[in-house]
Design an enzyme around this catalytic site. Sequence first.
Site, mmCIF file in Angstrom:
data_model
loop_
_atom_site.group_PDB
_atom_site.id
_atom_site.type_symbol
_atom_site.label_atom_id
_atom_site.label_comp_id
_atom_site.label_asym_id
_atom_site.label_seq_id
_atom_site.Cartn_x
_atom_site.Cartn_y
_atom_site.Cartn_z
ATOM 1 N N ASP A 57 -1.409 -4.030 9.996
ATOM 2 C CA ASP A 57 -2.754 -4.423 9.584
ATOM 3 C C ASP A 57 -3.709 -3.474 10.273
ATOM 4 O O ASP A 57 -3.558 -3.165 11.463
ATOM 5 C CB ASP A 57 -3.071 -5.871 9.951
ATOM 6 C CG ASP A 57 -4.227 -6.385 9.102
ATOM 7 O OD1 ASP A 57 -4.051 -6.534 7.878
ATOM 8 O OD2 ASP A 57 -5.322 -6.602 9.654
ATOM 9 N N SER A 58 -4.653 -2.963 9.504
ATOM 10 C CA SER A 58 -5.497 -1.907 10.047
ATOM 11 C C SER A 58 -6.899 -1.983 9.477
ATOM 12 O O SER A 58 -7.143 -2.650 8.482
ATOM 13 C CB SER A 58 -4.864 -0.546 9.745
ATOM 14 O OG SER A 58 -4.383 -0.500 8.419
ATOM 15 N N ASN A 78 0.845 -1.191 0.000
ATOM 16 C CA ASN A 78 0.000 0.000 0.000
ATOM 17 C C ASN A 78 0.890 1.254 0.000
ATOM 18 O O ASN A 78 1.553 1.574 0.975
ATOM 19 C CB ASN A 78 -0.914 -0.041 1.238
ATOM 20 C CG ASN A 78 -1.916 1.091 1.259
ATOM 21 O OD1 ASN A 78 -1.592 2.222 0.926
ATOM 22 N ND2 ASN A 78 -3.131 0.765 1.655
ATOM 23 N N LYS A 79 0.893 1.967 -1.143
ATOM 24 C CA LYS A 79 1.759 3.145 -1.322
ATOM 25 C C LYS A 79 1.450 4.243 -0.312
ATOM 26 O O LYS A 79 2.333 4.956 0.141
ATOM 27 C CB LYS A 79 1.544 3.741 -2.728
ATOM 28 C CG LYS A 79 2.039 2.879 -3.874
ATOM 29 C CD LYS A 79 2.053 3.667 -5.179
ATOM 30 C CE LYS A 79 0.686 4.213 -5.596
ATOM 31 N NZ LYS A 79 -0.264 3.239 -6.142
ATOM 32 N N TYR A 123 -10.821 5.170 3.626
ATOM 33 C CA TYR A 123 -12.030 5.695 4.256
ATOM 34 C C TYR A 123 -11.808 7.064 4.899
ATOM 35 O O TYR A 123 -12.669 7.540 5.649
ATOM 36 C CB TYR A 123 -12.524 4.699 5.323
ATOM 37 C CG TYR A 123 -12.883 3.334 4.774
ATOM 38 C CD1 TYR A 123 -14.152 3.072 4.250
ATOM 39 C CD2 TYR A 123 -11.957 2.299 4.752
ATOM 40 C CE1 TYR A 123 -14.483 1.820 3.738
ATOM 41 C CE2 TYR A 123 -12.273 1.038 4.240
ATOM 42 C CZ TYR A 123 -13.529 0.812 3.742
ATOM 43 O OH TYR A 123 -13.853 -0.418 3.230
ATOM 44 N N ASP A 124 -10.682 7.706 4.641
ATOM 45 C CA ASP A 124 -10.360 8.983 5.286
ATOM 46 C C ASP A 124 -11.478 10.034 5.194
ATOM 47 O O ASP A 124 -11.720 10.743 6.172
ATOM 48 C CB ASP A 124 -9.057 9.574 4.709
ATOM 49 C CG ASP A 124 -7.816 8.895 5.288
ATOM 50 O OD1 ASP A 124 -7.960 8.053 6.193
ATOM 51 O OD2 ASP A 124 -6.696 9.207 4.827
ATOM 52 N N ARG A 139 -2.212 4.836 12.799
ATOM 53 C CA ARG A 139 -0.888 4.363 12.381
ATOM 54 C C ARG A 139 0.202 5.161 13.106
ATOM 55 O O ARG A 139 1.197 4.616 13.571
ATOM 56 C CB ARG A 139 -0.769 4.511 10.845
ATOM 57 C CG ARG A 139 0.404 3.813 10.209
ATOM 58 C CD ARG A 139 0.165 3.584 8.722
ATOM 59 N NE ARG A 139 -0.953 2.699 8.494
ATOM 60 C CZ ARG A 139 -2.147 3.091 8.070
ATOM 61 N NH1 ARG A 139 -2.379 4.356 7.748
ATOM 62 N NH2 ARG A 139 -3.115 2.228 7.938
ATOM 63 N N PHE A 193 -6.366 8.610 1.961
ATOM 64 C CA PHE A 193 -6.756 7.455 1.145
ATOM 65 C C PHE A 193 -7.853 6.677 1.870
ATOM 66 O O PHE A 193 -8.228 7.003 3.002
ATOM 67 C CB PHE A 193 -5.541 6.563 0.877
ATOM 68 C CG PHE A 193 -5.057 5.783 2.086
ATOM 69 C CD1 PHE A 193 -4.263 6.376 3.047
ATOM 70 C CD2 PHE A 193 -5.413 4.442 2.260
ATOM 71 C CE1 PHE A 193 -3.834 5.664 4.159
ATOM 72 C CE2 PHE A 193 -4.974 3.721 3.366
ATOM 73 C CZ PHE A 193 -4.185 4.335 4.324
ATOM 74 N N LYS A 207 -2.292 14.447 9.685
ATOM 75 C CA LYS A 207 -2.790 13.060 9.833
ATOM 76 C C LYS A 207 -1.742 12.219 10.560
ATOM 77 O O LYS A 207 -2.064 11.358 11.368
ATOM 78 C CB LYS A 207 -3.136 12.437 8.479
ATOM 79 C CG LYS A 207 -3.791 11.061 8.662
ATOM 80 C CD LYS A 207 -4.164 10.330 7.383
ATOM 81 C CE LYS A 207 -4.605 8.903 7.733
ATOM 82 N NZ LYS A 207 -4.677 8.011 6.593
#
Length: 210
Positions: free
Chosen positions: A72-73, A11-12, A155-156, A182, A153, A176
């Site tokens: 993992d999130s 995930n970039k 669900y932000d 994170r 990105f 953020k």
Amino acid sequence: MNYEILFASNNKHKLQEVRQILSPYGITVYGLGDVILDITEPEENGQNYYENALIKANHYKNFTSLPIIADDSGLEVVALNNIPGLNSARFAKECGGHSFAMQKIISDLQDKDDRSARFICEIVAVNIEEKSLRFTGIVEGSITEKIEGENGFGYDPIFYCLDANKTYAELSEAEKNIYSHRAKALRKFITFLQIKGLARLKKVDHHHEH
Ligand code: IMP
């Protein structure tokens, strides 16, 4: 001081966040593409975020001796039985992308009073100590009635962060990376590295470095 780690994710967006959060502490973060090419992804069949992060971290351990962190999130919407949760990425895919997934969540919440939600991040680090290490970040918030903001990105745009008083998508990258799930997990990781003498004690603002 420079400490190098591999962030085991494709995930970039996550990679960019992790880089931005860790680099001021003298930590260089590589992505999978920088270090390991053409390796299949493991099946994420754990029962929870922690197990999935552990599966990812241990999988890539077979290919490098670099310290590895895996993330993992997911987003949990309380009134919807904590969905999409562990399936946050899959749910978006099944809906046809995050825009549709966000619309679905908004419409499923239409007649609910409770709009509370949380973002959870589990980070697992391996190849540092003998045993794997776990760092958790949880952020409380609520689901907005419509999409708000354009940054970030996933669900932000529907996650209103209580601490920031804005949706994640209304925050700048730097903001953020102060408030996010994170960031919270990674700050615990940074503290661990600082105690071990592997990370800078003070954050260096690269904008002022010459
Ligand atoms: P994972 O890569 O299996 O951990 O799936 C994570 C998914 O959860 C992502 O694809 C997003 O849908 C969602 N997600 C995780 N972190 C964030 C975030 O910071 N913002 C928005 N969505 C996120």
